[in-house]
Each structure stands twice: as structure tokens, then as C-alpha cells.
Design an enzyme around this catalytic site. Structure first.
Site, mmCIF file in Angstrom:
data_model
loop_
_atom_site.group_PDB
_atom_site.id
_atom_site.type_symbol
_atom_site.label_atom_id
_atom_site.label_comp_id
_atom_site.label_asym_id
_atom_site.label_seq_id
_atom_site.Cartn_x
_atom_site.Cartn_y
_atom_site.Cartn_z
ATOM 1 N N ASP A 188 -10.686 -8.814 8.083
ATOM 2 C CA ASP A 188 -12.111 -8.742 7.728
ATOM 3 C C ASP A 188 -12.736 -10.134 7.722
ATOM 4 O O ASP A 188 -13.865 -10.317 8.174
ATOM 5 C CB ASP A 188 -12.293 -8.095 6.354
ATOM 6 C CG ASP A 188 -12.535 -6.599 6.464
ATOM 7 O OD1 ASP A 188 -12.253 -6.046 7.546
ATOM 8 O OD2 ASP A 188 -12.995 -5.983 5.484
ATOM 9 N N TYR A 240 0.816 -1.215 0.000
ATOM 10 C CA TYR A 240 0.000 0.000 0.000
ATOM 11 C C TYR A 240 0.856 1.274 0.000
ATOM 12 O O TYR A 240 0.373 2.346 -0.322
ATOM 13 C CB TYR A 240 -0.953 0.038 1.213
ATOM 14 C CG TYR A 240 -2.037 -1.030 1.190
ATOM 15 C CD1 TYR A 240 -2.244 -1.835 0.084
ATOM 16 C CD2 TYR A 240 -2.854 -1.219 2.296
ATOM 17 C CE1 TYR A 240 -3.218 -2.814 0.083
ATOM 18 C CE2 TYR A 240 -3.844 -2.196 2.302
ATOM 19 C CZ TYR A 240 -4.022 -2.989 1.187
ATOM 20 O OH TYR A 240 -4.986 -3.955 1.182
ATOM 21 N N LYS A 292 3.790 -15.179 2.134
ATOM 22 C CA LYS A 292 3.736 -15.937 0.879
ATOM 23 C C LYS A 292 5.192 -16.204 0.505
ATOM 24 O O LYS A 292 5.667 -15.832 -0.580
ATOM 25 C CB LYS A 292 2.989 -15.087 -0.172
ATOM 26 C CG LYS A 292 2.615 -15.819 -1.425
ATOM 27 C CD LYS A 292 1.503 -16.822 -1.259
ATOM 28 C CE LYS A 292 1.275 -17.575 -2.556
ATOM 29 N NZ LYS A 292 0.415 -18.749 -2.417
ATOM 30 N N ASP A 327 -2.764 -18.029 1.462
ATOM 31 C CA ASP A 327 -3.914 -18.721 0.864
ATOM 32 C C ASP A 327 -4.417 -19.817 1.805
ATOM 33 O O ASP A 327 -5.627 -19.993 2.000
ATOM 34 C CB ASP A 327 -3.574 -19.287 -0.522
ATOM 35 C CG ASP A 327 -2.195 -19.922 -0.597
ATOM 36 O OD1 ASP A 327 -1.388 -19.732 0.342
ATOM 37 O OD2 ASP A 327 -1.909 -20.622 -1.585
ATOM 38 N N ASP A 351 -5.218 -6.794 5.982
ATOM 39 C CA ASP A 351 -6.451 -6.102 5.615
ATOM 40 C C ASP A 351 -7.526 -7.152 5.303
ATOM 41 O O ASP A 351 -8.661 -7.107 5.800
ATOM 42 C CB ASP A 351 -6.141 -5.243 4.368
ATOM 43 C CG ASP A 351 -7.236 -4.255 4.039
ATOM 44 O OD1 ASP A 351 -8.228 -4.205 4.780
ATOM 45 O OD2 ASP A 351 -7.102 -3.537 3.029
#
Ligand code: NAD
Length: 358
Positions: free
Chosen positions: A251, A142, A191, A223, A247
């Protein structure tokens, strides 16, 4: 002890839920002999109305000069047509940046009394859930270099994911300190099979782990983590991860609790300073109607006691009070179910106060 708290009620239901939270903090102060000193500041739409900008300098300075910040929520349809830099949500970005908040802590707690709100099967959730996602907030993709370039397939856009050893070290320390106050288990999500930045992340997390021999560390690819949160969420205690993975996973973890009005959060800077706020927004549809669930904000204040003021016992008293009121069958509209007792914001606040006995 005396503690200085900057209070930013904000917009919509923000003032409703903050009011009840202050009463709870005062009651805890009375019980344990602490003084919480509050100074109120404007931010979001309330600040736009009165001062023409979403985050007045006075608010930022006031927050900086306090020991912790308690925030309600900002935003609402009244300000939706304003240009980007004038939108109430800019206050949140300004506070994050101005206060150096680099760690976002999002516990996903499912109380046993609210099990029916969880979309997962009851054999998967057992007695409830208590996971905390620790998300790095100021680095990663980001905030990396971004831009456009020409390629053989036409114009392309890119965003670079970059993490330094220092950034990973400080977020890992927050997560390990947190795990020490909870179940002493960390899953670091990355990852690393593909990304160089994830391999650096993994190495630094392993180095930090050496200082925390009591904490059990494991690593998981993002994943797989997304899948495991649904398959067997109780395997997790603390999840630590970068900005974008955090992020998404925070959620997902919130959603499996099924009730947004229950979820607290904290954003921490160096030296235990923190901003505490509910995960939900300003809920303009129910603002000022005595309908908002104040529990997410009250639980955010409990996090403030634990993580900024190091008052674990006081924090536990608030959590126990919330649990007890739920066990007695009291519910605000958002978590209402058949045969339960519907109460408003103020009544819910009073019920929690009553549980915090002297
Ligand atoms: P929201 O979280 O405000 O509301 C979503 C739904 O959940 C609504 O139906 C609302 O009534 C309900 N709800 C939320 N909190 C509740 C509570 N404590 N008790 C009972 N019901 C509750 O999200 P939204 O509708 O997408 O956004 C409304 C405004 O809030 C927007 O302006 C948005 O930008 C802003 N927002 C602010 C923050 C923040 O300040 N951190 C976060 C998210 C959204």
C-alpha cells in the site's frame, strides 16, 4: 496458441474496465497470432443479485478450469448491510482460497508522464518508479493460531506468526523468477533481528538464491524498508516479504505513485496459474458513467501475458501503448492535470488500441 481466460467483471466500474481490456487483448492476439477465449462468470454483488451468493460454485469451477482469471472489482453500497459471509468481498477470499493463490504481485509503476501525481519530490523519483512488491498471501500472522488468555494484566488476545520452510521457498522462487524478468535485484524484507520466523525466512530465501546466481539479493528490516521506500524508492526492483509486512508495504509503494487507477496486480498459484485484477475497487461513484480509468486493468492483462502465458513481448507492447497514450497527454479524470486532454473510459481504450499497430 489458444488461451482460456475466465472473465469476472464484478460490480461498479468492473464491467467498464474489463470491456476495454478484452478489446486490448484481442488486438494483441490478432497482432501475434494468439486466440484468447473468454468465458464470463458472476461474482460479488452481481452474483448476489442473480444467484443469492457472492461466489457461486460455477464461478469457482470455471476459474479453476481456465488458464488465467481476469477480474474487475467487487462490492458497493447496495450490499454493504449484508452479514459478513454474504458480502461481495467474500468472493475475493473464496477465489484466493479456492484457487490456491499464495503470491500477490503488486507493481508500483510511476510513468514519467504522471510524475506530478507523485507526492515525493522530483529529485527523489528521477525518471519514474518501477518497483514490484511480492507478498506471501496465505500464511504468517493472518493465518496462525489465534485466541485469548488470562494474564496478570487481564484478558489478552494473541495472533501467532508462523512460516514453514515450504511456504517461504515457494514465494521466494516466484520473486526470483520475477526478478529474472525484470531488473535482477531482490530485497527480502523481514524483522530477523527480533523474530524467529524472520530468521527462518531469511535462511530459506538465501538457500533459494543459490539457484539464481544472476540475481542480486539483499535483506532489509521492515522498519527500514518503510523508510527507504520514501527516501530512495528507486533502490528497489523486487521486494519479497511475508503477508502482513507485504500488506503494509504494498500500500505504501502504491501510494507513492499517486494514482490508484493505474495500478495492476496479480495473484499467483503453483504452475503459473494467476488471477489478475486492478488494485482499485469498484468505484461506485463513477460506475457506468464512462469515467473510469481502464489502465490498471489493461496493465493487469499485460501481467497475465508475461507471468502466466510467458508472452513477454506481447506484454511489453501493451505497456508501451499505455506509456505512449500518456505521453500524448490523454488523461481520464482521476489522473487529469492542467493542459492535458480529458477522455472517458471508452476513448482511453480506443487510444491504447490504436497504439498497438499490426
Ligand atoms: P475504490 O478504489 O473503489 O475507490 C476509491 C476512489 O478512487 C473513488 O473516488 C473512485 O472513484 C476512485 N477510483 C478508483 N478506481 C478508479 C479508476 N479506475 N478510475 C478512476 N477513478 C477511480 O475504493 P472504495 O471507494 O474504498 O471502495 C468501493 C467498493 O469497492 C467497496 O465496496 C469496496 O469494498 C470495494 N473494493 C473492492 C476491491 C476489489 O474488488 N479488489 C478492492 C477495494 C475495494
Amino acid at each position: 496458441m489458444q488461451y482460456k481466460i475466465a472473465v469476472v467483471p464484478g460490480d461498479g466500474i468492473g464491467p467498464d474496465v474489463v470491456e476495454e481490456t478484452i478489446k486490448v487483448l484481442d488486438k494483441v492476439g490478432e497482432k501475434f497470432g494468439h486466440v484468447f477465449e473468454y468465458t464470463k462468470y458472476l461474482a460479488g454483488g452481481a452474483a448476489l443479485n442473480q444467484m443469492g451468493e457472492p461466489l457461486p460454485q460455477e464461478t469457482l469451477e470455471g476459474c479453476k478450469n481456465s488458464d488465467a482469471v481476469l477480474l474487475g472489482a467487487v462490492g458497493g453500497p447496495k450490499w454493504d448491510d449484508l452479514p459478513g459471509e454474504k458480502r461481495p468481498e467474500q468472493a475475493l477470499l473464496g477465489l484466493r482460497k479456492g484457487l490456491g493463490l499464495f503470491a500477490n504481485l503488486r507493481p508500483a509503476i510511476l510513468f514519467e508522464a504522471l510524475k506530478e501525481a507523485c507526492p515525493l519530490k522530483s529529485e527523489i523519483i528521477g525518471d519514474g518508479l518501477d518497483i514490484c512488491v511480492v507478498r506471501e498471501l496465505t500464511g504468517g500472522i493472518y493465518f496462525g493460531e489465534k485466541g485469548f488468555k488470562e494474564t496478570e494484566y487481564g484478558k489478552a488476545a494473541y495472533d501467532v506468526k508462523i512460516y514453514s520452510e515450504g511456504e517461504v521457498k515457494r514465494i521466494a522462487k516466484i520473486a526470483f523468477d520475477m526478478a529474472m524478468k525484470r531488473g535482477k535485484k531482490i530485497t527480502s524484507v523481514d524483522k530477523a533481528n527480533i523474530l524467529e520466523s524472520s530468521r527462518l525466512w531469511r535462511r530459506v530465501v538465501q538457500e533459494v538464491a543459490i539457484d539464481y546466481p544472476e540475481v542480486e539479493l539483499s535483506h532489509m528490516y521492515v522498519d527500514n524498508a518503510a523508510m527507504q521506500l520514501i527516501r530512495d524508492p528507486n533502490q528497489f526492483d523486487v521486494i519479497v516479504t511475508g503477508n502482513m509486512f507485504g500488506d503494509i508495504l504494498s500500500d505504501e509503494a502504491s501510494m507513492i505513485t499517486g494514482s490508484i487507477g493505474m495500478l495492476p496486480s496479480a495473484s499467483l498459484a503453483e504452475g503459473n496459474f494467476g488471477l489478475y485484477e486492478p488494485v482499485h475497487g469498484s468505484a461506485p461513484d463513477i460506475a457506468g458513467q464512462n469515467k473510469a480509468n481502464p489502465m490498471a486493468t489493461i496493465l493487469s492483462a499485460a501481467m497475465m501475458l508475461k507471468y502466466t502465458f510467458n508472452l513477454s513481448e506481447e506484454s511489453d507492447v501493451i505497456e508501451m501503448a499505455v506509456k505512449s497514450v500518456l505521453n500524448q497527454g490523454y488523461r481520464t479524470g482521476d489522473i487529469m492535470s492542467p493542459n492535458m486532454k480529458l477522455v472517458g473510459t471508452k476513448e482511453m481504450g480506443q487510444l491504447i488500441l490504436k497504439e498497438i499497430k499490426n
